[in-house]
Write a protein that holds these residues in place. Sequence first.
Motif, PDB file in Angstrom:
ATOM      1  N   LEU C 193       0.715  -1.247  -0.025  1.00 21.75           N
ATOM      2  CA  LEU C 193      -0.034   0.187   0.034  1.00 21.75           C
ATOM      3  C   LEU C 193       0.904   1.064   0.044  1.00 21.75           C
ATOM      4  O   LEU C 193       0.606   2.070  -0.625  1.00 21.75           O
ATOM      5  CB  LEU C 193      -1.022  -0.011   1.107  1.00 21.75           C
ATOM      6  N   GLY C 194       2.099   1.255   0.866  1.00 21.03           N
ATOM      7  CA  GLY C 194       2.957   2.314   0.883  1.00 21.03           C
ATOM      8  C   GLY C 194       3.390   2.746  -0.743  1.00 21.03           C
ATOM      9  O   GLY C 194       3.473   3.910  -0.825  1.00 21.03           O
ATOM     10  N   PHE C 202       0.626   7.742   1.786  1.00 21.92           N
ATOM     11  CA  PHE C 202       0.360   6.669   2.864  1.00 21.92           C
ATOM     12  C   PHE C 202       0.609   7.307   4.120  1.00 21.92           C
ATOM     13  O   PHE C 202      -0.231   6.820   4.869  1.00 21.92           O
ATOM     14  CB  PHE C 202       1.532   5.657   2.484  1.00 21.92           C
ATOM     15  N   ARG C 206      -2.252   6.919   6.959  1.00 20.95           N
ATOM     16  CA  ARG C 206      -1.906   6.499   8.408  1.00 20.95           C
ATOM     17  C   ARG C 206      -2.423   7.342   9.452  1.00 20.95           C
ATOM     18  O   ARG C 206      -3.238   6.807  10.594  1.00 20.95           O
ATOM     19  CB  ARG C 206      -0.601   6.183   8.564  1.00 20.95           C
TER      20      ARG C 206
END
Lengths: 256, 256, 256, 256
Positions: C193-194, C202, C206
Amino acid sequence: MAKVCLVIGAGAGIGGNVAKKFAREGYHAALCRRSDEEGMNKLVSAIEDEGGRASAHLLNAVDEGAIEDLIEKIEGNIGSIDVALYNLGSQIGNRSLDNTSLKVFELGWRMATFGLFRLAKSLFPKMVERGGGTLLVTSATASVRGNEGQHSHAASMGGRRMLCQTLNAEYASKGIHVAHILIDGAVDAPDTLGKMLGPDLFQKLRESRGLENDGLLLPEKMAETYFHVAQQHRSAWTHELDLRSFSDLAWWNHAP
Amino acid sequence: MAKVCLVIGAGAGIGGNVAKKFAREGYHAALCRRSDEEGMNKLVSAIEDEGGRASAHLLNAVDEGAIEDLIEKIEGNIGSIDVALYNLGSQIGNRSLDNTSLKVFELGWRMATFGLFRLAKSLFPKMVERGGGTLLVTSATASVRGNEGQHSHAASMGGRRMLCQTLNAEYASKGIHVAHILIDGAVDAPDTLGKMLGPDLFQKLRESRGLENDGLLLPEKMAETYFHVAQQHRSAWTHELDLRSFSDLAWWNHAP
Amino acid sequence: MAKVCLVIGAGAGIGGNVAKKFAREGYHAALCRRSDEEGMNKLVSAIEDEGGRASAHLLNAVDEGAIEDLIEKIEGNIGSIDVALYNLGSQIGNRSLDNTSLKVFELGWRMATFGLFRLAKSLFPKMVERGGGTLLVTSATASVRGNEGQHSHAASMGGRRMLCQTLNAEYASKGIHVAHILIDGAVDAPDTLGKMLGPDLFQKLRESRGLENDGLLLPEKMAETYFHVAQQHRSAWTHELDLRSFSDLAWWNHAP
Amino acid sequence: MAKVCLVIGAGAGIGGNVAKKFAREGYHAALCRRSDEEGMNKLVSAIEDEGGRASAHLLNAVDEGAIEDLIEKIEGNIGSIDVALYNLGSQIGNRSLDNTSLKVFELGWRMATFGLFRLAKSLFPKMVERGGGTLLVTSATASVRGNEGQHSHAASMGGRRMLCQTLNAEYASKGIHVAHILIDGAVDAPDTLGKMLGPDLFQKLRESRGLENDGLLLPEKMAETYFHVAQQHRSAWTHELDLRSFSDLAWWNHAP
């Protein structure tokens, strides 16, 4: 005696339009509703004006014996019920768990699950004796997924869907076609959605979806598919299908 | 005051074994059952013999107010219910539509759907106030497909599954973990399957499946997964999972 | 020789954390990845620093023979693969049909479906000979519903899910536990995902989900459930389960 | 220029009968098949004898560019493709994992998943430009559950179903109706089932199911529903429906 199409839940939306369609195709449409006898009588007149046959029956489906008596009466006085549409829902809008009383939860079940069970229990033995019949069941997205605030609706519709499967498993080979029709979207239905939203909000929704752009499910068009399913040859029956507007996302693609 | 694991439906199968497991892990296991107080007392003794804490409570879950009163009593006298297992089923064997009375169908719903709704309605406000809790729900294949003869069971379990989804949708973000555990196979449970089949047939089934070959779901082993689910970190909760014996086919691969 | 846990797709997210967990429990963790040998070596060192055993293997899973050769090499040089985790995805973000090339669509299938088939084909005969084994498969919501822009991802994951069912149907009774683990939400995984979002987006995600509030699936916690599933007794195996953060809606309750 | 109904997979079963039905309703039926040009020519003659229009096209759908070229050719020489039926399957009977080669598995995907993707990619931009169109997809029970021995079939059909959902999600609002038609049972189709079983076994199956008792799905009757779905008003489209014989159990009620 006439070949009857019984419509339980015959307002101006799906129920009324399915009744009209079957009446055009030669069935006697037996319309049933809990209230608004006047509205039902208008539907009957509209059908008769087209040369069709119809009758109106007040029915509170949750009353003990009411569905059972109605079936006896219609079979005795009008004709054999060849097709039945169970079109009662249990949608009451979104309510938190705190705001869903035991009574409301039970009523949802009586409308959406138990009423269908009682209809099948009364009607299927007659249909089997005659060699077959059709049970069309209007259902909702809530029968396959439970959203927030839908405790009563989803639990009762989930029960309804499984019941359609058990009925199909026992009765298909005996000639009874059970179809679970999953309506996945807002229907252009003044008597149900219209009353839930109120006239102003309902008109707004109609306009925002585009009255001319088919953004709501049009019951007159839905009735074509209901009729098609009831006419399918027994070698190729549909048990479950969905219906939604082209401009709407499927339930698995969008938020409630 | 103790951290309580409430087990509604605590026979010698899943319920009793989940109670034992949680008691071993430090919970007070509050066992509830409609009858067989003696059997429950044995379970309590067995738990206490291991150094655990437990109590037995007679409960007819379909009685008005019974679940609600029980929760008040336990929270008042024993401790906060941190985990609740709803382990009541509605399986009554295969019955044709004709042989499924209105009463039986309604009872199935009261056991499998309505009781769970009442439990959540009574317990969740307390759990939310405390910042969270866990509701484990034993469920059945009948919650996802309706087989012949399963009218009452499938309709009530289908309702249960959708209810678990609506509860999860409303309460997960408030810290309540709802898990729908789909048991897909015969459980080595003398108090439910054993009683439904009778002792001879049950023993035959056990032998044919292989007592040493794990052909039945062993409740002692299932309890490990029930406990794991209740301990999952809130960043990685499971809402639905299935359990079956390695030697059994999944429901989508085999006949009833 | 060691008992090996093979991890195909061993970045800093699910793969790496599952590797760590199994290494802590006594397995040799064989990490495989297409690139970033340095990252893998760090994972191996971290495991060894804790007293565990691990090895790093560069693997381009779509290369002909690559998975097959790897299995031979590990079984020959390190030990029997007792548990394998297939953790390769095919998520490439949303792309319209026009922007999804034939090549991309095929690559998605090679990664998500074909690679798993090849792994099973190479590994299962060895596992059967040894009396059993476990195949854990990380999967995605796209395996059960297809959203807009997900042509490659959904088609390949839908294929993967059905393949898990056919593998389970053939191999469960031979002692191989196949588990399809449906990850329904964003994982706190810098390597997948990052990289898809880029470091800034990302980090924003978060923060918006709440780093301390568990709004993303934490791979370290997910690994606990992966391990539990691999340890389930054969009388009570789970074939499919979902995992999501408590603060996230289930896929059937929300928009993509 | 004619309004074309393109049928990819036009044998004597579903494909040929859908072609006939659409031809009767005024479409030019463009039949495509990999081999048996003679069989196709007979179908074309039969349609022309009824006063309809049709053409036969040899097509190996897995050849690079073949589907794409065919569409250009038909759109250029015959008319706009208003309706396309993707009717290629990947059923090869039951084969264990050992007996399913990488090549066979890949071929299944090329037939069942990739070919459909290529068809949509080539055809949809044209349909969108014209304001809409219909894609009918014949599918199988293997798209929703994987049975033993069905590795190639289930993985490719599972991919197909998810692809139908992603196509629908992107294209419904652009006027393209995608319908996934789940055929749940044996079809009275000499060119597919007949060839898989061989003439003797096929005839035996037909007799055991009852030639006059509609125990097999009759493609002529199925075609009625295919046509109905293609004619549904855009306010009430069906995306998924099942078809089976009345005398057959639904897939969730029976063994493979």
